[in-house]
Design an enzyme around this catalytic site. Structure first.
Site, short mmCIF file in Angstrom:
data_model
loop_
_atom_site.label_atom_id
_atom_site.label_comp_id
_atom_site.label_asym_id
_atom_site.label_seq_id
_atom_site.Cartn_x
_atom_site.Cartn_y
_atom_site.Cartn_z
N ARG B 257 6.62 19.32 -20.25
CA ARG B 257 6.92 20.82 -20.97
C ARG B 257 8.36 20.93 -20.93
O ARG B 257 7.92 22.06 -20.26
CB ARG B 257 6.84 21.28 -21.81
CG ARG B 257 6.81 21.67 -23.42
CD ARG B 257 5.91 23.02 -24.25
NE ARG B 257 6.91 24.00 -24.14
CZ ARG B 257 6.16 25.79 -23.65
NH1 ARG B 257 4.92 25.86 -23.71
NH2 ARG B 257 7.35 26.05 -23.07
N HIS B 261 7.97 25.66 -26.22
CA HIS B 261 7.08 24.93 -27.36
C HIS B 261 7.57 24.26 -28.23
O HIS B 261 7.41 23.33 -29.07
CB HIS B 261 6.15 26.37 -27.16
CG HIS B 261 5.22 25.63 -28.27
ND1 HIS B 261 4.62 25.33 -28.54
CD2 HIS B 261 5.28 26.43 -29.66
CE1 HIS B 261 3.37 25.27 -29.51
NE2 HIS B 261 4.08 26.15 -30.25
N TYR B 270 8.34 33.88 -20.37
CA TYR B 270 6.99 33.38 -19.27
C TYR B 270 7.13 32.51 -18.46
O TYR B 270 6.34 32.31 -17.75
CB TYR B 270 5.19 33.38 -20.39
CG TYR B 270 6.40 32.15 -21.47
CD1 TYR B 270 6.26 30.48 -20.84
CD2 TYR B 270 6.46 32.15 -22.76
CE1 TYR B 270 6.12 29.39 -21.84
CE2 TYR B 270 6.87 31.39 -23.68
CZ TYR B 270 6.91 30.11 -22.78
OH TYR B 270 6.98 29.06 -23.95
#
Lengths: 326, 365
Positions: B257, B261, B270
């Site tokens: 990815r 998200h 993160y």
């Protein structure tokens, strides 16, 4: 016509629906060779074969989800969840998928499935076998929630549920499975899915109940009659969609309402009915609305369960409290 | 006494390395220029849609959107292995598969813009709408496949979900059901290495996600998910096995990815850029372009023309989306049930009456 009990009436309706419509298939845990733990599917495997009646692994979410896929492809799955205490994993599938597919796709994909489950207490079963979660289901848009109170009603309502183009949760009161017996004609006639039934006429107060509590309400009405109180009894066979008119007409006539359910009081569907009465029939009332329900406790194990579930005596007491207002 | 009673192995397949060079013999279709350039076009179209969707969201003209940046080869590769009559059950990141199967960019904009008409697509009639709940569509795939099997149709179900979904019971139950009845279904794990902020290593102690299929009695294997030639070959083989009645399988496609998200996420909380940067070297579009260029079937002019055409198509769809008025609010009552219940009719009428009253008041004032 033969006199049969409620579980036999369920079996009769399943067989009838399967005979009338090839798209109807029956699945669930132990529904095949075993015929279901209550024998609701007894004989169906032999009669209709293993492609239309089949056992699933022990996986309630999976079974419910599987049925969504089958229904989307044009089958009419009738799923048995063995006890309502084990239905909770399936709620995700009902709330997030089955009930929404039609809306989400604007009718491109629909979900004509029935999820049957034995519910309620009174059979001295182990923990988690006496639940009445009907209010949870009734709050989910897109679902119908149906609870029969007699063999005849079970036959007609189950046929209607299977023929309905949308998902239906069909809750069968276990304590009525073998106690109530009546003549049921296998006439293939479905009952309406949006009607309450006035099962006893009266003039002084209205007892509103569903499932196994209809029987208790009728017993209470008998007892009340001996003290010259005339109770009308309304069977709310379809919590969703709710037939508000029949309830309101009765309450406007009698001016008193007692609502009865096995589920815990707080958040129970009785609150919804009480609100409807308050909204639309408040000025007809002579007495505060009474609710007789399970307590807000964990359902006790069978040694104490008779103290938990409403019964004719508790209903009569509530009725007398209502009758004190004139 | 003890003895080994079961063993398993998981294979990993790659056809093109990140430079677009074949790492071994290629599947036959890789030699067909028309086929491979069509795949390339689909990848580019997906990324163009993605970029536009993000731009629209950032300017307040689309809802929260889940980007497929970097994962296009899994999505397009799966769909390229399917026939029109097969059934796709996507998660929420499979724009590439949906576009290739005939969902229009306008329908996708409608969906992500918050309009149910986006899932009423005119193209693949039996394809499911996106599953926003993670993994709970996997049992539906088993149900669709069971319906296909009961009717003895030569069709196949393809269900795509992410690595995060493999932690869920729904997926385990679906694999189990598919295994028992040898259903014509292929589960594709688009393993982008992140369940929002939780990396793959902290999702499961299993060495691969593919091996989760083994416990359910179906074959599981890995494929390089950034290599569309490999994805199409491996998923295609699984689809055709299912079509021949040889049962279900699971394919774990390893991808990455590259974006957040969703547009509501900020991945910098993160993971740092240094973690992501190397993965740009492996991304699927550049890889396939290198392969095509090397074979001499793709020129700078081809590339420029494709970008121009794609951009025009996506811009037109975006404009059509922006020009589409919302549905009449009363329509929300229409599709809850086949026929609105008495209660819904009352609620709808009350809403309409209130609307009429407010309109009258507005006129009066």
């Amino acid at each position: 016509m033969t006199e049969i009990n409620l579980v036999q009436a369920v079996n009769l309706a399943l067989a009838r629906a399967m005979q009338d419509d090839d798209r109807v298939i029956v699945l669930g845990e132990d529904v095949g060779a075993d015929g279901g733990v209550f024998r609701a599917t007894d004989g169906l495997l032999k009669r209709f074969g293993a492609e239309r009646v089949f056992d699933t692994p022990l996986a309630e979410a999976g079974i419910a989800g599987l049925s969504v896929g089958l229904a989307a492809q044009g089958f009419r799955p009738v799923v048995e969840i063995q006890f309502t205490g084990f239905i909770y994993p399936a709620i995700d599938q009902l709330a997030n998928h089955a009930s929404r597919l039609r809306t989400r796709t604007r009718g491109r994909i629909t979900c004509p499935m029935v999820l049957r489950s034995p519910c309620g207490g009174g059979i001295h079963a182990p923990e988690h076998h006496s639940e009445s979660p009907e209010a949870m289901f009734a709050q989910i848009p897109g679902l119908r929630v149906v609870i029969p109170s007699s063999p005849k009603r079970a036959y007609g309502l189950l046929l209607a549920a299977i023929r309905d183009p949308d998902p239906v949760v069909f809750l069968e009161p276990t304590c009525l499975y073998r106690t109530a017996r009546e003549d049921v004609a296998d006439d293939g006639i479905a009952a309406p899915l949006d009607r309450c039934f006035v099962v006893r006429e009266g003039t002084d107060l209205t007892l509103i109940a569903w499932g196994a509590m209809v029987k208790e309400a009728l017993e209470a009405a008998d007892a009340l009659a001996r003290t010259s109180v005339s109770a009308e009894v309304v069977d709310v066979a379809t919590l969703k969609s709710l037939d508000e008119e029949t309830i309101l007409a009765s309450v406007k006539k009698t001016s008193r309402a007692v609502i009865v359910h096995e589920a815990p009081l707080t958040g129970g569907f009785g609150g919804e009915i009480a609100a409807r009465i308050a909204e639309h029939a408040l000025l007809s009332l002579l007495a505060p609305i009474e609710r007789v329900a399970g307590y807000d406790t964990v359902i006790p194990l069978p040694r104490l369960e008779q103290h938990y579930f409403p019964n004719a005596a508790r209903i009569s007491d509530a009725a007398r409290r209502a009758m004190a207002y004139t | 006494m003890s003895e080994t009673v079961a063993q398993f192995e998981i294979t990993y397949t790659r056809c093109l390395d990140p430079d677009g060079k074949p790492v071994g013999p290629l599947p036959d279709f890789a030699g067909n220029s028309a086929t491979v350039t069509a795949l390339y076009r689909a990848l580019v179209r997906t990324r163009a849609f993605d970029a536009k969707a993000i731009a629209l969201q950032r300017t307040g003209r689309l809802g929260t959107y889940a980007s497929s940046l970097g994962q296009e080869a899994v999505s397009v590769g799966c769909a390229s292995a399917m026939r029109p009559e097969d059934v796709l059950l996507p998660s929420f990141r499979e724009h590439g598969a949906q576009l290739l199967r005939g969902v229009t960019p306008l329908e996708l904009f409608l969906y992500w813009g918050g309009d149910e008409r986006g899932s009423a697509f005119a193209g693949p009639q039996q394809d499911f709408p996106n599953s926003v709940p993670v993994g709970s569509h996997a049992p539906h795939a088993a149900g669709v496949a069971l319906a296909i099997k009961l009717r003895r149709e030569p069709r196949v179900t393809v269900c795509v979900f992410g690595d995060g979904a493999t932690s869920k019971g729904d997926v385990a139950e679906a694999l189990n059901l598919a295994g028992i009845w040898r259903l014509p279904v292929v589960f594709v794990v688009s393993n982008n290495q992140w369940a929002i902020s939780v990396p793959r290593a902290r999702q499961t102690a299993a060495e691969t996600l593919a091996q989760k299929a083994i416990a359910a009695g179906l074959p599981g294997e890995q494929v390089d998910g950034n290599d569309i030639v490999a994805v199409r070959a491996v998923v295609g083989a699984a689809v055709e096995r299912a079509r021949r009645g040889e049962g279900p399988s699971l394919v774990e496609a390893l991808t990455y990815r590259l974006g957040d998200h969703t547009t509501a996420d900020d991945a910098s909380r993160y993971r740092d850029d240094a973690t992501v940067t190397p993965h740009w070297q492996e991304e699927p579009i550049l890889r396939l372009r290198r392969y095509l260029t090397e074979r001499g079937v793709w020129s700078k002019q081809d590339e420029e023309r494709l970008l121009r055409e794609t951009s025009a198509e996506i811009d037109a769809a975006a404009n059509a989306w922006l020009a589409t008025p919302p549905l009449d609010p009363a329509t929300m009552f229409e599709q809850t049930y086949a026929e609105p219940t008495a209660e819904l009719v009352k609620q709808r009428d009350a809403m309409l009456a209130r609307g009429a009253e407010r309109a009258a008041m507005a006129v009066a004032s």
